[in-house]
Write a protein that holds these residues in place. Structure first.
Motif, PDB file in Angstrom:
ATOM      1  N   UNK A 108       0.846  -1.190   0.000  1.00 23.60           N
ATOM      2  CA  UNK A 108       0.000   0.000   0.000  1.00 23.60           C
ATOM      3  C   UNK A 108       0.879   1.236   0.000  1.00 23.60           C
ATOM      4  N   UNK A 109       0.312   2.320  -0.444  1.00 22.31           N
ATOM      5  CA  UNK A 109       0.993   3.608  -0.439  1.00 22.31           C
ATOM      6  C   UNK A 109       0.192   4.530   0.466  1.00 22.31           C
ATOM      7  N   UNK A 110       0.880   5.178   1.403  1.00 25.23           N
ATOM      8  CA  UNK A 110       0.229   6.118   2.303  1.00 25.23           C
ATOM      9  C   UNK A 110       0.758   7.505   1.975  1.00 25.23           C
ATOM     10  N   UNK A 111      -0.148   8.406   1.623  1.00 23.67           N
ATOM     11  CA  UNK A 111       0.251   9.760   1.259  1.00 23.67           C
ATOM     12  C   UNK A 111      -0.639  10.752   1.991  1.00 23.67           C
ATOM     13  N   UNK A 112      -0.309  12.033   1.810  1.00 23.78           N
ATOM     14  CA  UNK A 112      -1.210  13.049   2.323  1.00 23.78           C
ATOM     15  C   UNK A 112      -2.390  13.164   1.360  1.00 23.78           C
ATOM     16  N   UNK A 113      -3.209  14.165   1.536  1.00 24.43           N
ATOM     17  CA  UNK A 113      -4.470  14.212   0.798  1.00 24.43           C
ATOM     18  C   UNK A 113      -4.371  14.869  -0.583  1.00 24.43           C
ATOM     19  N   UNK A 114      -3.178  15.075  -1.102  1.00 33.17           N
ATOM     20  CA  UNK A 114      -3.068  15.646  -2.443  1.00 33.17           C
ATOM     21  C   UNK A 114      -3.637  14.659  -3.460  1.00 33.17           C
ATOM     22  N   UNK A 115      -4.542  15.139  -4.276  1.00 33.38           N
ATOM     23  CA  UNK A 115      -5.221  14.254  -5.215  1.00 33.38           C
ATOM     24  C   UNK A 115      -4.286  13.775  -6.326  1.00 33.38           C
ATOM     25  N   UNK A 116      -3.225  14.514  -6.581  1.00 34.97           N
ATOM     26  CA  UNK A 116      -2.335  14.123  -7.671  1.00 34.97           C
ATOM     27  C   UNK A 116      -1.592  12.826  -7.362  1.00 34.97           C
ATOM     28  N   UNK A 117      -1.438  12.477  -6.079  1.00 36.09           N
ATOM     29  CA  UNK A 117      -0.829  11.184  -5.746  1.00 36.09           C
ATOM     30  C   UNK A 117      -1.703  10.042  -6.254  1.00 36.09           C
ATOM     31  N   UNK A 118      -3.006  10.156  -6.054  1.00 33.65           N
ATOM     32  CA  UNK A 118      -3.916   9.107  -6.509  1.00 33.65           C
ATOM     33  C   UNK A 118      -3.889   8.939  -8.012  1.00 33.65           C
ATOM     34  N   UNK A 119      -3.861  10.056  -8.741  1.00 27.34           N
ATOM     35  CA  UNK A 119      -3.822   9.993 -10.204  1.00 27.34           C
ATOM     36  C   UNK A 119      -2.526   9.353 -10.671  1.00 27.34           C
ATOM     37  N   UNK A 120      -1.420   9.708 -10.041  1.00 31.72           N
ATOM     38  CA  UNK A 120      -0.129   9.132 -10.434  1.00 31.72           C
ATOM     39  C   UNK A 120      -0.089   7.643 -10.108  1.00 31.72           C
ATOM     40  N   UNK A 121      -0.623   7.265  -8.962  1.00 34.65           N
ATOM     41  CA  UNK A 121      -0.610   5.859  -8.575  1.00 34.65           C
ATOM     42  C   UNK A 121      -1.448   5.013  -9.519  1.00 34.65           C
ATOM     43  N   UNK A 122      -2.575   5.549  -9.974  1.00 39.40           N
ATOM     44  CA  UNK A 122      -3.432   4.810 -10.916  1.00 39.40           C
ATOM     45  C   UNK A 122      -2.689   4.504 -12.208  1.00 39.40           C
ATOM     46  N   UNK A 123      -1.815   5.425 -12.643  1.00 38.21           N
ATOM     47  CA  UNK A 123      -1.083   5.205 -13.883  1.00 38.21           C
ATOM     48  C   UNK A 123       0.096   4.259 -13.696  1.00 38.21           C
ATOM     49  N   UNK A 124       0.815   4.379 -12.595  1.00 39.25           N
ATOM     50  CA  UNK A 124       2.071   3.643 -12.426  1.00 39.25           C
ATOM     51  C   UNK A 124       1.867   2.304 -11.735  1.00 39.25           C
ATOM     52  N   UNK A 125       1.122   2.293 -10.611  1.00 44.90           N
ATOM     53  CA  UNK A 125       0.910   1.053  -9.854  1.00 44.90           C
ATOM     54  C   UNK A 125      -0.572   0.871  -9.568  1.00 44.90           C
ATOM     55  N   UNK A 126      -1.348   0.430 -10.547  1.00 45.92           N
ATOM     56  CA  UNK A 126      -2.799   0.350 -10.348  1.00 45.92           C
ATOM     57  C   UNK A 126      -3.234  -0.721  -9.352  1.00 45.92           C
TER      58      UNK A 126
END
Length: 128
Positions: A28-46
């Motif tokens: 799992x990846x734990x990040x702060x609430x920046x939405x761009x982390x989610x978008x990047x994760x969907x592309x790289x590690x779905x």
């Protein structure tokens, strides 16, 4: 390119760097609430779980505190060498004048500072 697109690219490069490290892939990846982390994760590690919550990221953020302190100290210096020269002298002087962190009475702290000042005067008189 919009500002949000640039942020997403930066986050994507970070996530890609983490994904390319040798060893096991993260569960799992734990990040702060920046939405761009989610978008990047969907592309790289779905397939990896992404958790973003206010308190979950504290462990990672708190581990960066010493680094942040060093960065803040560097702001007034033009080079790392200048900072190092200052710190080498300043830390010795600070260790002389700052009382130990145990709880002492005001009198004990006062005596410590008087002794430190006497040592300082002896050293500076010997140099001059």
């Amino acid at each position: 390119m919009t500002d949000t697109g640039q942020r997403r690219m930066v986050r994507e490069s970070f996530v890609q760097t983490e994904a390319d490290k040798p060893g096991l892939s993260p569960k799992r990846i734990i990040t702060d609430k920046l939405r761009s982390y989610g978008a990047a994760k969907r592309d790289v590690m779905p397939t990896v779980e992404h958790r973003s919550h206010k308190g979950l990221n504290n462990r990672a953020e708190n581990s960066h505190v010493p680094l942040r302190k060093r960065e803040r100290m560097m702001q007034g210096f033009r080079s790392v060498g200048g900072l190092q020269r200052f710190i080498s002298v300043f830390s010795a002087v600070r260790n002389l004048f700052v009382a130990p962190h145990q709880r002492h009475s005001a009198l004990a702290t006062h005596i410590h500072r008087i002794r430190a000042m006497a040592q300082w005067k002896a050293v500076t008189a010997a140099i001059a």
